[in-house]
Design an enzyme around this catalytic site. Structure first.
Site, PDB file in Angstrom:
ATOM      1  N   HIS A  31       8.980  85.963 -57.656  1.00  0.00           N
ATOM      2  CA  HIS A  31       7.569  86.183 -58.052  1.00  0.00           C
ATOM      3  C   HIS A  31       6.607  85.792 -56.924  1.00  0.00           C
ATOM      4  CE1 HIS A  31       9.098  86.401 -62.240  1.00  0.00           C
ATOM      5  NE2 HIS A  31       9.872  85.410 -61.833  1.00  0.00           N
TER       6      HIS A  31
ATOM      7  N   SER B 118      -7.933  94.007 -32.300  1.00  0.00           N
ATOM      8  CA  SER B 118      -9.019  94.692 -32.984  1.00  0.00           C
ATOM      9  C   SER B 118     -10.127  94.973 -31.979  1.00  0.00           C
ATOM     10  CB  SER B 118      -9.549  93.791 -34.106  1.00  0.00           C
ATOM     11  OG  SER B 118     -10.878  94.135 -34.427  1.00  0.00           O
TER      12      SER B 118
ATOM     13  N   LYS C 176      -7.967  88.916 -33.528  1.00  0.00           N
ATOM     14  CA  LYS C 176      -6.923  89.608 -34.263  1.00  0.00           C
ATOM     15  C   LYS C 176      -5.691  89.966 -33.434  1.00  0.00           C
ATOM     16  CE  LYS C 176      -7.154  90.968 -38.100  1.00  0.00           C
ATOM     17  NZ  LYS C 176      -7.990  91.827 -38.921  1.00  0.00           N
TER      18      LYS C 176
ATOM     19  N   GLU D 263       3.462  97.578 -40.365  1.00  0.00           N
ATOM     20  CA  GLU D 263       2.498  98.308 -41.213  1.00  0.00           C
ATOM     21  C   GLU D 263       2.760  99.810 -41.148  1.00  0.00           C
ATOM     22  OE1 GLU D 263      -1.787  96.581 -41.295  1.00  0.00           O
ATOM     23  OE2 GLU D 263      -0.927  96.031 -39.370  1.00  0.00           O
TER      24      GLU D 263
END
Ligand code: ARG
Length: 465
Positions: free
Chosen positions: A163, A284, A290, A297
């Site tokens: 979970h 970024s 970043k 991804e």
């Protein structure tokens, strides 16, 4: 692509009017099926050899055809082949060029064959080449990287989740081997799928077979197929093999997408468990701090693309009566796209996983939070004579105290723990450590470092096949 309207198509005999210009472009597949040119030539050479073997072509004609096709292959490779959409597809482009080159003998190549069995053969050869030449080896390379990492990190501890809540401590090696198990099944499924790819449609001709005395065993052997297909109608209309490959690719990408999700989480500053390496991340354009985990991804995103290809192929097939229908021309783009996508994902993952850096201290810290050894305390009580349900209750109370006072079970005093059960003795702390917890799961499939090392060795053996 030149639009040679004047090019004479090989089937115009019964036509009185030319093809509508838009229809010609609409129906052409040469833009995407030319990538099978090698397989098309390989299939044609085998067919010519077979025709000479059974006496339909003379040996001289066979040799002329082979010479022409070999030259065409070189032209295509060199980038100076006159592709034409008027000739629809890779098959007719090559055949027409052969005829232009060697004359009447070129026109004999298509004896006892149709584009229907030709295209089905080409796709199978192409897919087989991609599997053997790139997909299977790249999958193995990724597995090797994971197994290697697992052996190295057999003692590195992190919290395992259910979970997405801290559950029990596990070793990083064990976690990597879980992914390898899935990839190993993918590996086995791929080889199984390959068996059904490696059946030869050639000889089915348009749909009913041919009146020439063809020797299909001969051609199958030439092309490395396990056998000629058993039914000509099925041979030209079956695309199960492509659907099966796309199903395989979908399962693989589903696994890789789940794995990506973990790597993305682990790379976040909230987790901060892994460093994927600058070479596999991007920055970024606005936020200077970043470092984005682009590779996982993208792989997670590309899984959707592969599932889409599977879905497209199922839809293309579902309404088709026997045998060949032009719908089938739509089979190639989703298949090719999935092949390219799978190859890319496997390659980038194999490279990335070989270089991943672990932030072991942070993983350990995380395992110390969240009462990951609570089950170990319950098991300890059971070993000291307490029934499991009662032990569960006792530990629940100890955890409540821990939550209240912001301490792990291992940080409590013996007397504090003993207020919940008299079965708790001095040695309890041996079981509440992370190392004690993982070492105790010492059985086949368990997370104990020794077991993980052993499992990594076995996985390596299995991979060698
Ligand atoms: N380009 C076609 C395809 O991809 C080849 C087979 C065409 N056969 C035909 N009867 N029109 O399916």
């Amino acid at each position: 692509m030149s639009e040679q309207k004047t090019v004479e198509k090989p089937w115009t005999g019964r036509f009185t009017e030319p093809t509508d210009a838009f229809v010609e472009a609409f129906g052409a597949s040469v833009g995407f099926d030319q990538r099978m040119y090698r397989q098309d030539i390989q299939g044609s050479i085998a067919h010519a050899r077979m025709l000479a073997h059974v006496g339909v072509l003379s040996d001289q004609e066979r040799d002329e055809i082979i010479r022409g096709l070999t030259q065409i292959e070189a032209e295509i490779q060199a980038g100076d082949f006159p592709w034409s959409i008027a000739l629809e597809d890779v098959h007719m482009n090559i055949e027409k060029r052969l005829t232009d080159m060697i004359g009447i003998t070129g026109k004999k190549l298509h004896t006892g064959r149709s584009r229907n069995d030709q295209v089905a053969t080409d796709i199978r050869l192409y897919l087989r080449d991609e599997i053997d030449g790139a997909i299977a080896p790249e999958l193995k390379r990724l597995q090797s990287a994971l197994i290697e990492l697992a052996g190295r990190e057999a003692e590195t501890i992190l919290p395992g989740f259910t979970h997405l809540q801290t559950a029990q401590p596990i070793t990083f090696g064990h976690h990597m081997l879980a992914w390898n198990e899935m990839l190993q099944r993918d590996n086995e499924r791929l080889q199984d799928c390959r068996k059904r790819i490696n059946i030869m449609p050639l000889g089915s001709a348009a749909l009913a077979g041919t009146t020439y005395p063809i020797d299909r065993e001969f051609t199958a052997k030439e092309l490395g197929f396990d056998m000629p297909g058993r039914n000509s109608l099925d041979g030209v209309s079956d695309r199960d093999f492509a659907i099966e490959f796309l199903s395989w690719a979908s399962i693989l990408l589903m696994h890789m997408s789940r794995f990506s999700e973990e790597l993305i989480l682990w790379s976040s500053s909230q987790f901060d468990w892994v460093d994927l390496g600058d070479a596999f991340c991007t920055g970024s354009s606005i936020m200077p701090q970043k470092k984005n985990p682009d590779v996982p991804e993208l792989v997670r995103g590309k899984s959707g693309r592969v599932f889409g290809s599977l879905s497209a192929m199922l839809m293309i097939m579902k309404g088709q009566p026997l045998a060949y229908n032009k719908d089938n021309q739509e089979d190639k783009e989703p298949l090719f796209d999935a092949i390219d996508t799978v190859k890319g994902c496997l390659k980038v993952y194999a490279d990335m996983m070989a270089q991943i850096k672990l932030k072991k201290e942070n993983m350990r810290e995380a395992a110390l939070r969240g009462f990951s050894t609570a089950t170990d305390l319950a098991d300890y009580l059971v070993r000291n004579g307490v029934a499991f349900r009662d032990a569960h209750e006792v530990v629940g109370k100890a955890v409540a105290l821990g939550v209240e006072t912001e301490r792990d079970l291992s940080e409590m005093k013996l007397e504090e723990l003993q207020q919940f059960s008299e079965a708790i003795k001095e040695d309890v702390f041996d079981y509440l450590t992370l190392e004690g917890s993982v070492a105790a799961r010492d059985h086949i499939g368990g997370t104990a470092p020794e077991r993980v090392r052993e499992a990594a060795k076995q996985a390596k053996e299995l991979l060698k096949g």
